[in-house]
Design an enzyme around this catalytic site. Structure first.
Site, PDB file in Angstrom:
ATOM      1  N   THR A  23       0.852  -1.180   0.000  1.00 38.72           N
ATOM      2  CA  THR A  23       0.000   0.000   0.000  1.00 38.72           C
ATOM      3  C   THR A  23       0.889   1.231   0.000  1.00 38.72           C
ATOM      4  O   THR A  23       1.963   1.243   0.603  1.00 38.72           O
ATOM      5  CB  THR A  23      -1.024   0.004   1.171  1.00 38.72           C
ATOM      6  OG1 THR A  23      -2.016   0.993   0.899  1.00 38.72           O
ATOM      7  CG2 THR A  23      -0.397   0.236   2.521  1.00 38.72           C
ATOM      8  N   CYS A  29      -2.838   7.818   7.683  1.00 42.27           N
ATOM      9  CA  CYS A  29      -3.446   6.485   7.592  1.00 42.27           C
ATOM     10  C   CYS A  29      -2.507   5.448   8.212  1.00 42.27           C
ATOM     11  O   CYS A  29      -1.316   5.685   8.360  1.00 42.27           O
ATOM     12  CB  CYS A  29      -3.703   6.110   6.138  1.00 42.27           C
ATOM     13  SG  CYS A  29      -4.889   7.160   5.296  1.00 42.27           S
ATOM     14  N   HIS A  46      -5.630  -0.791   4.740  1.00 42.56           N
ATOM     15  CA  HIS A  46      -5.168   0.612   4.744  1.00 42.56           C
ATOM     16  C   HIS A  46      -6.306   1.436   5.327  1.00 42.56           C
ATOM     17  O   HIS A  46      -7.235   1.803   4.625  1.00 42.56           O
ATOM     18  CB  HIS A  46      -4.850   1.023   3.310  1.00 42.56           C
ATOM     19  CG  HIS A  46      -4.355   2.421   3.153  1.00 42.56           C
ATOM     20  ND1 HIS A  46      -3.349   2.723   2.262  1.00 42.56           N
ATOM     21  CD2 HIS A  46      -4.694   3.605   3.717  1.00 42.56           C
ATOM     22  CE1 HIS A  46      -3.112   4.029   2.290  1.00 42.56           C
ATOM     23  NE2 HIS A  46      -3.929   4.580   3.175  1.00 42.56           N
TER      24      HIS A  46
END
Length: 162
Positions: A23, A29, A46
């Site tokens: 990711t 995040c 994620h």
């Protein structure tokens, strides 16, 4: 031949050895890699926000720590991972913006994401074996389902494996 599976923002995917999960763009995040080291079943999520109950548009469970981690865990168990063996590695949760005092809840979403991630994992009895969280820079991660390594890349920083 291994495949590298991309996990988007507010997304989750699974794989097994020898494939990898990646990711990009983890700022505030958090990327969570779940792993059963015996079956080599791996999952990555994620997450963008800590708590689905505070948002009206909360239908995407992968967007939130409180719903996404539990969903990924259940998916892995259905595919053959053993709950007692699943471990976690986490990265991200940076403080990407600094305005004024910088201590408002709005500005500390990275910290809140990390706290919510740890709480969700604790509720599922999943041990965090490694983490690279906080600070003020974004990360890209690649999880190797063959050996459980989490490669962390960040602009201007040396690559590291946790």
């Amino acid at each position: 031949m291994e495949e590298i599976i991309k996990v988007g923002m507010a997304d989750m995917k699974m794989c097994a050895a020898p494939d990898k999960l990646t990711t990009l763009g983890l700022g505030s995040c958090v990327g969570i890699a779940l792993y059963d080291p015996v079956t080599k079943i791996s999952g990555m999520i994620h997450i963008m926000l800590p708590d689905s109950t505070r948002i009206k548009n909360n239908t995407n469970i992968a967007k939130f720590a409180d719903t996404g981690i539990a969903a990924m865990y259940e998916m892995m168990i259905r595919k053959g991972a053993l709950a007692a063996r699943i471990i976690a590695k986490i990265a991200g949760g940076a403080k990407m913006f600094s305005y004024g005092a910088g201590n408002s809840d709005l500005m500390n979403v990275g910290d809140r994401n990390v706290e919510a991630t740890k709480e969700a994992l604790r509720k599922l009895n999943i041990r965090i074996v490694a983490e690279d969280t906080g600070l003020n820079y974004g990360r890209t991660i690649v999880f190797d389902s063959l050996n459980g390594d989490l490669l962390i890349k960040a602009v201007g920083k040396p690559e590291k494996v946790i």
